[in-house]
Scaffold this active site. Structure first.
Site, PDB file in Angstrom:
ATOM      1  N   CYS A   4      38.410  45.030  49.645  1.00  0.00           N
ATOM      2  CA  CYS A   4      39.520  44.021  49.658  1.00  0.00           C
ATOM      3  C   CYS A   4      40.743  44.110  50.604  1.00  0.00           C
ATOM      4  CB  CYS A   4      40.006  43.803  48.071  1.00  0.00           C
ATOM      5  SG  CYS A   4      38.540  42.860  47.416  1.00  0.00           S
ATOM      6  N   HIS A  31      46.772  39.970  48.402  1.00  0.00           N
ATOM      7  CA  HIS A  31      45.151  39.939  48.194  1.00  0.00           C
ATOM      8  C   HIS A  31      45.165  38.815  47.247  1.00  0.00           C
ATOM      9  CE1 HIS A  31      41.238  40.210  47.790  1.00  0.00           C
ATOM     10  NE2 HIS A  31      41.313  41.182  46.583  1.00  0.00           N
ATOM     11  N   ASN A  55      38.498  35.040  44.745  1.00  0.00           N
ATOM     12  CA  ASN A  55      38.589  36.395  45.426  1.00  0.00           C
ATOM     13  C   ASN A  55      37.477  36.397  46.490  1.00  0.00           C
ATOM     14  OD1 ASN A  55      38.900  38.879  46.434  1.00  0.00           O
ATOM     15  ND2 ASN A  55      38.820  39.943  44.278  1.00  0.00           N
TER      16      ASN A  55
HETATM   17  O1  UT7 Z   1      39.795  42.334  44.514  1.00  0.00           O
HETATM   18  C1  UT7 Z   1      39.861  43.504  44.011  1.00  0.00           C
HETATM   19  C2  UT7 Z   1      39.116  43.906  43.062  1.00  0.00           C
HETATM   20  N1  UT7 Z   1      39.136  43.171  41.725  1.00  0.00           N
HETATM   21  C3  UT7 Z   1      40.419  42.976  41.062  1.00  0.00           C
HETATM   22  O2  UT7 Z   1      41.397  43.301  41.446  1.00  0.00           O
HETATM   23  C4  UT7 Z   1      39.943  42.591  39.434  1.00  0.00           C
HETATM   24  C5  UT7 Z   1      40.846  42.907  38.510  1.00  0.00           C
HETATM   25  N2  UT7 Z   1      40.496  43.048  37.310  1.00  0.00           N
HETATM   26  C6  UT7 Z   1      40.604  41.700  36.598  1.00  0.00           C
HETATM   27  O3  UT7 Z   1      41.115  40.635  37.504  1.00  0.00           O
HETATM   28  C7  UT7 Z   1      40.511  41.326  35.171  1.00  0.00           C
HETATM   29  O4  UT7 Z   1      40.218  42.698  34.464  1.00  0.00           O
HETATM   30  C8  UT7 Z   1      39.204  40.442  34.641  1.00  0.00           C
HETATM   31  C9  UT7 Z   1      39.555  38.904  35.121  1.00  0.00           C
HETATM   32  C10 UT7 Z   1      37.797  41.045  35.571  1.00  0.00           C
HETATM   33  C11 UT7 Z   1      39.118  40.664  33.406  1.00  0.00           C
HETATM   34  O5  UT7 Z   1      40.315  40.070  32.663  1.00  0.00           O
HETATM   35  P1  UT7 Z   1      40.934  41.065  31.475  1.00  0.00           P
HETATM   36  O6  UT7 Z   1      42.130  40.264  31.008  1.00  0.00           O
HETATM   37  O7  UT7 Z   1      41.266  42.413  32.115  1.00  0.00           O
HETATM   38  O8  UT7 Z   1      39.746  41.095  30.379  1.00  0.00           O
HETATM   39  P2  UT7 Z   1      39.234  42.208  29.712  1.00  0.00           P
HETATM   40  O9  UT7 Z   1      38.090  42.705  30.409  1.00  0.00           O
HETATM   41  O10 UT7 Z   1      40.387  43.014  29.020  1.00  0.00           O
HETATM   42  O11 UT7 Z   1      38.476  41.560  28.508  1.00  0.00           O
HETATM   43  C12 UT7 Z   1      38.969  40.883  27.439  1.00  0.00           C
HETATM   44  C13 UT7 Z   1      38.358  39.967  26.508  1.00  0.00           C
HETATM   45  C14 UT7 Z   1      36.767  40.895  26.152  1.00  0.00           C
HETATM   46  O12 UT7 Z   1      36.507  40.465  25.131  1.00  0.00           O
HETATM   47  P3  UT7 Z   1      36.884  41.335  23.659  1.00  0.00           P
HETATM   48  O13 UT7 Z   1      36.205  42.795  23.813  1.00  0.00           O
HETATM   49  O14 UT7 Z   1      38.125  41.218  23.582  1.00  0.00           O
HETATM   50  O15 UT7 Z   1      36.200  40.621  22.506  1.00  0.00           O
HETATM   51  C15 UT7 Z   1      35.718  40.569  27.315  1.00  0.00           C
HETATM   52  O16 UT7 Z   1      34.340  40.548  26.765  1.00  0.00           O
HETATM   53  O17 UT7 Z   1      37.605  38.955  27.248  1.00  0.00           O
HETATM   54  C16 UT7 Z   1      36.099  38.886  27.270  1.00  0.00           C
HETATM   55  N3  UT7 Z   1      35.773  38.216  28.559  1.00  0.00           N
HETATM   56  C17 UT7 Z   1      35.614  37.033  28.718  1.00  0.00           C
HETATM   57  N4  UT7 Z   1      35.453  35.971  27.814  1.00  0.00           N
HETATM   58  C18 UT7 Z   1      35.198  34.758  28.481  1.00  0.00           C
HETATM   59  C19 UT7 Z   1      35.445  39.009  29.753  1.00  0.00           C
HETATM   60  N5  UT7 Z   1      35.310  38.207  30.762  1.00  0.00           N
HETATM   61  C20 UT7 Z   1      35.135  36.827  30.032  1.00  0.00           C
HETATM   62  C21 UT7 Z   1      34.868  35.657  30.675  1.00  0.00           C
HETATM   63  N6  UT7 Z   1      34.880  34.642  29.723  1.00  0.00           N
HETATM   64  N7  UT7 Z   1      34.437  35.455  31.829  1.00  0.00           N
END
Ligand code: UT7
Length: 334
Positions: free
Chosen positions: A121, A261, A291
């Site tokens: 990225c 980004h 993204n």
């Molecule tokens: O371009 C450079 C590379 N990428 C990035 O910079 C991305 C950086 N990271 C992110 O954008 C975020 O971490 C994500 C969008 C990928 C995830 O968001 P988050 O707020 O960090 O969610 P999380 O991984 O902490 O998950 C929270 C909860 C989990 O459930 P539990 O364990 O709390 O029950 C996940 O299983 O949300 C759940 N979850 C979802 N729920 C509905 C994860 N993905 C989804 C989804 N829909 N798509």
């Protein structure tokens, strides 16, 4: 120490172009594919839809060529005057054969050489340094930099933690020597190879060549530990932007736009807040494109081009796989 560009020749962006595929992948579409919902995606990422290059016979070069042609046509540029074509991408058409060489040939840049740049990225950000320093060194006069990624070719559409974020797109800018006094001013780039554990495609390279096991194990798809990437992205993009602002004597009042980004709206908002920048000074289009990896920065420039004036102060910031990250300062030349 003075970090300002010491060269009497300043490299400036003089033209912008872009291409996004027609097909939209909305949050409602994703609800039918994985266990997710519009509310979660919008709240956690700020994304409502992304564009997908559906035609399986078309690779990243298709979009890169379209973006370059948009730039060439809009600005009436003679492609034979372009001396180098750089394509920043993590999804080249093929391994080994440089996508940029193919793009250069197809757009009629017959006097140019082309190469690909892979810094995930941060690819376009680093590419701006390559292009501007080629110009500032005095050897080249027109360098075309393209950021293009067909992320849909490496995303696992059964993995709800990655498939909701990424989209396909391409953007292009032309760097030229400028007498305007404006252009590439400064850059602060860093990387940390320990980060490759948290954002990668494991197989298909020299470490894990393609095998039956790698295919069956899904090792050719994009993997990310989202939380870790998020944390590093916020702190390092902020730190890099602060370094650039301090050493160029610019602040929240004098910056025209932060050009960040587009990985997650919460990352963008957190960085802006930490450098005290109001929302109207932050470029953003993540809502519509998600993204698009190397394409996010030029796509922002395409969308905000009509709002920019000579002398506007732009601070770019990016973070990506590797880890790679950085910030740069550019003054707009037209
Ligand atoms: O371009 C450079 C590379 N990428 C990035 O910079 C991305 C950086 N990271 C992110 O954008 C975020 O971490 C994500 C969008 C990928 C995830 O968001 P988050 O707020 O960090 O969610 P999380 O991984 O902490 O998950 C929270 C909860 C989990 O459930 P539990 O364990 O709390 O029950 C996940 O299983 O949300 C759940 N979850 C979802 N729920 C509905 C994860 N993905 C989804 C989804 N829909 N798509």
């Amino acid at each position: 120490m003075n970090y300002m560009n010491p060269s009497p020749i300043k490299a400036a962006i003089t033209a912008v172009g872009a291409y996004v595929p027609e097909d939209k992948l909305t949050n409602a579409d994703l609800e039918k594919m994985v266990d997710t919902n519009d509310e979660w995606i919008v709240a956690r990422t700020g994304i409502k839809e992304r564009r997908i290059l559906k035609d399986p016979s078309k690779g990243t070069s298709f979009m890169a060529i379209k973006a370059a042609e948009d730039l060439i046509k809009k600005n009436n540029i003679d492609p034979t005057e372009i001396e180098a074509v750089i394509v920043a991408t993590v999804t080249p058409d093929m391994h080994v054969a440089a996508t940029a060489a193919y793009v250069a040939s197809k757009i009629g840049a017959t006097h140019a050489f082309g190469y690909d740049l892979q810094a995930a990225c941060s690819g376009f950000l680093y590419g701006m340094s390559n292009a501007s320093n080629m110009i500032a060194g005095g050897r080249y006069r027109k360098v075309l930099l393209i950021g293009a990624d067909k992320m849909s070719s490496i995303v696992d559409y059964t993995d709800r933690t990655t498939c909701i974020i990424f989209g396909d797109a391409a953007g292009a800018v032309l760097f030229e020597a400028s007498s305007s006094g404006y252009g590439w001013e400064d850059e602060y780039f860093r990387s940390d190879g320990n980060g490759r554990l948290f954002l990668n495609i494991k197989a298909g390279g020299s470490l894990f060549p393609t095998s039956k096991e790698s295919i069956e194990g899904g090792m050719h798809n994009l993997y990310q530990d989202g939380k870790t990437v998020f944390k590093f992205a916020v702190s390092e993009m902020t730190h890099a932007a602060e370094q650039i602002m301090q050493r160029n004597d610019i602040d929240a009042n004098t910056i025209t736009y932060l050009v960040p980004h587009q990985a997650n709206k919460r990352i963008i908002d957190a960085v802006a807040k930490r450098i005290n920048l109001s929302h109207d000074k932050v470029m953003s289009n993540i809502e519509y494109f998600g993204n698009t990896t190397a394409a996010t920065l030029p796509l922002l420039l395409r969308d905000y081009e009509s709002k920019l004036s000579p002398g506007d102060r732009l601070v770019f910031a990016a973070f990506g796989g590797g880890f790679t990250w950085g910030a740069a300062y550019l003054t707009w030349a037209y």
